[in-house]
Scaffold this active site. Structure first.
Site: not given
Ligand code: PNS
Length: 170
Positions: A20, A44, A93, A131
């Site tokens: 990022h 959540k 990517r 991530s």
């Protein structure tokens, strides 16, 4: 006076990683202002709260005077419109990213034809980085050196402590 080129770089950023940051760095010569936009309505399943993610990003972009971070909810194009951005930036990517990104870009353009999406490719060393993998590798004890900034590594360690404390309190 020419129009300011404002870009929004949206994502979940749970957490931000070096791929990022590489994209943000690549945006700098292209735009006058770069707004990193953290989606706030998917809390959540997230490891970090939106405020934690915004704080981590803020720390990482502190030395970029044209960068700032905000959270948003609702439609991305509405947020982009509100902040005066004409461009949405997404990192691309691998071919596997393409279909999802293509759908999103076209839907966003249908929703607001004044806002275009541009794709930037990160440095090859981050091409496999996400991530999700950062969290998976971290929780399995793998080495993340060079893949996330040291401050994010500290935050991951603290998140583990918080989880352990929560479990102990249950
Ligand atoms: O990092 P991510 O999770 O791939 O980012 C996805 C994000 C935040 C860019 C996307 O989910 C989004 O823009 N959500 C906001 C809601 C929206 O505008 N949906 C319509 C887009 S087609």
């Amino acid at each position: 006076m020419s129009k300011r080129r404002i870009a929004v770089y949206p994502g979940s950023f749970d957490p931000i990683h070096n791929g990022h940051l590489d994209i943000i760095h690549r945006c700098r010569p292209l735009f006058d202002e770069i707004i990193v936009a953290v989606l706030s309505n998917d809390e959540k399943q997230a490891l970090f709260t939106v405020d934690e993610r915004v704080a981590m990003i803020g720390e990482e972009i502190a030395n970029c005077s044209e960068c700032r971070v905000e959270s948003f909810s609702g439609l991305l194009v509405d947020f982009a419109d509100k902040v005066g951005a004409g461009t949405i930036v997404r990192g691309l990517r691998a071919v596997s990213d393409f279909e999802y990104e293509f759908q999103m870009a076209l839907m966003n353009r249908r929703l607001n034809d004044h806002i275009d999406t541009v794709f930037l490719m990160p440095n090859e060393e981050y091409i496999y980085l996400s991530s999700r993998l950062v969290k998976e590798v971290f929780f399995m004890g793998g080495n993340l050196k060079g893949l996330v900034p040291p401050e994010v590594l500290d935050e991951l360690l603290q998140a583990v402590d918080r989880r352990a404390a929560q479990r102990a309190g249950q």
